[in-house]
Design a protein around this motif. Structure first.
Motif, PDB file in Angstrom:
ATOM      1  N   GLY A  89       0.936  -1.041   0.183  1.00  0.00           N
ATOM      2  CA  GLY A  89       0.419  -0.448  -0.353  1.00  0.00           C
ATOM      3  C   GLY A  89       0.484   1.670  -0.267  1.00  0.00           C
ATOM      4  N   ALA A  90       1.851   1.559   0.571  1.00  0.00           N
ATOM      5  CA  ALA A  90       2.971   2.305   1.038  1.00  0.00           C
ATOM      6  C   ALA A  90       3.293   2.574  -0.605  1.00  0.00           C
ATOM      7  N   SER A  91       3.750   1.270  -1.413  1.00  0.00           N
ATOM      8  CA  SER A  91       4.509   1.662  -2.272  1.00  0.00           C
ATOM      9  C   SER A  91       4.036   2.217  -3.557  1.00  0.00           C
ATOM     10  N   VAL A  92       2.552   1.912  -3.685  1.00  0.00           N
ATOM     11  CA  VAL A  92       1.224   2.336  -4.381  1.00  0.00           C
ATOM     12  C   VAL A  92       1.342   3.977  -3.650  1.00  0.00           C
ATOM     13  N   ALA A  93       0.807   4.532  -2.647  1.00  0.00           N
ATOM     14  CA  ALA A  93       0.565   5.754  -1.825  1.00  0.00           C
ATOM     15  C   ALA A  93       1.888   6.806  -3.112  1.00  0.00           C
ATOM     16  N   LYS A  94       3.329   5.824  -3.236  1.00  0.00           N
ATOM     17  CA  LYS A  94       4.717   7.154  -3.300  1.00  0.00           C
ATOM     18  C   LYS A  94       4.238   7.059  -4.910  1.00  0.00           C
ATOM     19  N   MET A  95       3.687   6.115  -5.720  1.00  0.00           N
ATOM     20  CA  MET A  95       4.002   6.209  -6.953  1.00  0.00           C
ATOM     21  C   MET A  95       2.991   7.688  -7.543  1.00  0.00           C
ATOM     22  N   VAL A  96       1.544   7.092  -6.657  1.00  0.00           N
ATOM     23  CA  VAL A  96       0.363   8.165  -6.961  1.00  0.00           C
ATOM     24  C   VAL A  96       0.828   9.227  -6.834  1.00  0.00           C
ATOM     25  N   GLU A  97       1.787   9.558  -5.480  1.00  0.00           N
ATOM     26  CA  GLU A  97       2.111  11.245  -5.085  1.00  0.00           C
ATOM     27  C   GLU A  97       2.854  11.658  -6.626  1.00  0.00           C
ATOM     28  N   ALA A  98       4.017  11.117  -6.750  1.00  0.00           N
ATOM     29  CA  ALA A  98       4.744  11.743  -7.408  1.00  0.00           C
ATOM     30  C   ALA A  98       3.819  11.592  -9.091  1.00  0.00           C
ATOM     31  N   ILE A  99       3.119  11.379  -9.054  1.00  0.00           N
ATOM     32  CA  ILE A  99       2.398  11.451 -10.157  1.00  0.00           C
ATOM     33  C   ILE A  99       0.598  12.747 -10.419  1.00  0.00           C
ATOM     34  N   VAL A 100       0.285  12.547  -9.208  1.00  0.00           N
ATOM     35  CA  VAL A 100      -0.211  13.801  -9.151  1.00  0.00           C
ATOM     36  C   VAL A 100       0.232  14.825  -8.263  1.00  0.00           C
ATOM     37  N   GLN A 101       1.360  14.742  -8.157  1.00  0.00           N
ATOM     38  CA  GLN A 101       2.124  16.174  -7.624  1.00  0.00           C
ATOM     39  C   GLN A 101       3.855  16.842  -9.000  1.00  0.00           C
ATOM     40  N   ASP A 102       3.703  15.764  -9.918  1.00  0.00           N
ATOM     41  CA  ASP A 102       4.695  15.679 -10.814  1.00  0.00           C
ATOM     42  C   ASP A 102       5.895  15.394  -9.866  1.00  0.00           C
ATOM     43  N   LYS A 103       6.299  14.950  -9.849  1.00  0.00           N
ATOM     44  CA  LYS A 103       7.323  15.079  -8.580  1.00  0.00           C
ATOM     45  C   LYS A 103       8.881  14.364 -10.211  1.00  0.00           C
ATOM     46  N   LYS A 104       8.461  13.726 -10.882  1.00  0.00           N
ATOM     47  CA  LYS A 104       9.454  12.846 -12.246  1.00  0.00           C
ATOM     48  C   LYS A 104      10.117  12.450 -11.410  1.00  0.00           C
ATOM     49  N   ARG A 105       9.678  11.825 -10.127  1.00  0.00           N
ATOM     50  CA  ARG A 105      10.476  10.306  -9.156  1.00  0.00           C
ATOM     51  C   ARG A 105      11.325   9.758  -9.461  1.00  0.00           C
ATOM     52  N   ILE A 106      12.741   9.270 -10.103  1.00  0.00           N
ATOM     53  CA  ILE A 106      12.825   8.045 -10.580  1.00  0.00           C
ATOM     54  C   ILE A 106      12.825   6.430  -9.848  1.00  0.00           C
ATOM     55  N   LEU A 107      11.973   5.818 -10.392  1.00  0.00           N
ATOM     56  CA  LEU A 107      10.820   4.537  -9.225  1.00  0.00           C
ATOM     57  C   LEU A 107      11.638   3.299 -10.325  1.00  0.00           C
ATOM     58  N   PRO A 108      11.177   2.237  -9.815  1.00  0.00           N
ATOM     59  CA  PRO A 108      12.019   0.888 -10.283  1.00  0.00           C
ATOM     60  C   PRO A 108      10.023   1.091 -10.688  1.00  0.00           C
ATOM     61  N   CYS A 109       9.461   0.181 -11.207  1.00  0.00           N
ATOM     62  CA  CYS A 109       7.739   0.049 -11.576  1.00  0.00           C
ATOM     63  C   CYS A 109       7.276  -0.872 -13.104  1.00  0.00           C
ATOM     64  N   THR A 110       6.651  -1.078 -13.128  1.00  0.00           N
ATOM     65  CA  THR A 110       6.713  -2.049 -13.942  1.00  0.00           C
ATOM     66  C   THR A 110       6.000  -1.400 -15.311  1.00  0.00           C
ATOM     67  N   ALA A 111       6.898  -2.048 -15.820  1.00  0.00           N
ATOM     68  CA  ALA A 111       6.381  -0.673 -17.458  1.00  0.00           C
ATOM     69  C   ALA A 111       6.529  -1.616 -19.031  1.00  0.00           C
TER      70      ALA A 111
END
Length: 314
Positions: free
Chosen positions: A230-252
């Protein structure tokens, strides 16, 4: 205008995601589930914590996809959880039906959402969601790398008895036993763990990371991990909603990156307002490349099963 995020599945992962999104004041949340009363009750309980946790997000619980209309982001957690000793691939047929139906319902009411898939087997389910939704690849992704990297970071910090905040880790590949933790790209305050641990230590932590989900399933006996996912999803959501341009390992979705096409795979990406802005290709040693190719072949096999499920020629 406040963003709207739908979380499909009011189980432990979905509820944790909704809670963290609300606690961080990221968006209004719609929690949807097929079981009558469960999403409504959990939504009301969460809403009543707003004055205590100091958030203004509106929380809606529902069984009707009409309430998800015009969602900016949809997090799909629906599916049957893995049982002790069960391989992720065993879940494919059951969860494929669930994820297909969920994606179809979501797309009836939201034209261009960003989809974040959590359901297992992850790599296959996010591929299925992309095929069913018809969305461009930058708007469909899976939660895996953030979680797997968090597990690796945790084990490294515990081994070195250092602050978890100072540890950064990178885990690539499929979300399963063939995932590829990357010791060279895992650091403590910028220092690679290859300079801080011996080979046996690193291999032990790599193996524990690969078995991280199964370890928790075995301990719980009835259920699977939900707080860290759950915390991992929230980190991804935060990066998207706030346009943080975070570099994160995701399934793409790969289209030639890392010399693979047509599969969803854990890689470092830049996450922002429109989803995946870009995929970052790391320089790999021959040994790392071999391990990544092995993982990709495993993922390719499960995706071929999804293609067969969808009636596509393989």
């Amino acid at each position: 205008m406040r963003k709207k995020i739908t979380v499909v599945g009011a189980g432990q992962v979905g509820t944790t995601v909704a809670q963290l999104i609300a606690f961080r004041n990221l968006a209004d949340v719609v929690l949807i589930d097929i079981v009558e009363g469960v999403p409504q009750g959990k939504a009301l309980d969460l809403q009543q914590s707003g004055c205590l946790q100091v958030f203004d997000s509106l929380i809606t619980g529902t069984n009707d996809y009409k309430d998800t209309a015009d969602s900016d982001i949809v997090v799909i957690t629906a599916g049957v959880p893995r049982k002790p000793g069960q391989d992720r691939a065993d879940l494919l047929k059951t969860n494929a039906n669930i994820v297909k139906n969920v994606t179809e319902e979501v797309m009836k009411h939201s034209k261009n959402p960003i989809l974040i898939v959590v359901s297992n087997p992850l790599d296959a389910m996010v591929y299925l969601a992309k095929e069913v939704s018809g969305l461009p690849r930058e708007r469909v992704m899976g939660m895996a790398g953030v979680l797997d990297s968090a597990r690796f970071r945790t084990f490294v910090a515990l081994e070195l008895n250092c602050s978890m905040v100072d540890v950064d880790a990178m885990v690539l590949g499929g979300h399963g036993d063939s995932m590829v933790p990357m010791p060279r790209y895992t650091t403590v305050s910028g220092i690679s763990i290859t300079n801080l641990m011996d080979r046996d230590q690193i291999e032990r932590l790599v193996e524990r990371t690969r078995k991280g989900g199964a370890e928790i399933v075995g301990l719980l006996k009835n259920g699977s991990a939900f707080l860290a996912p759950g915390a991992s999803v929230a980190k991804m959501v935060e990066a998207i909603v706030q346009d943080k341009k975070r570099i994160l390992p995701c399934t793409a979705y790969l289209n030639g990156e890392y010399n693979w096409k047509g599969i969803f795979f854990g890689v470092p990406v830049e996450l922002g307002f429109n989803g995946i802005n870009k995929i970052i290709e790391l320089d790999l040693t021959p040994e790392e490349k071999e391990a990544l190719d092995t993982s990709a072949k495993d993922v390719k096999t499960t995706i071929e099963e999804v293609d067969a499920f969808l009636g596509k020629s393989v």
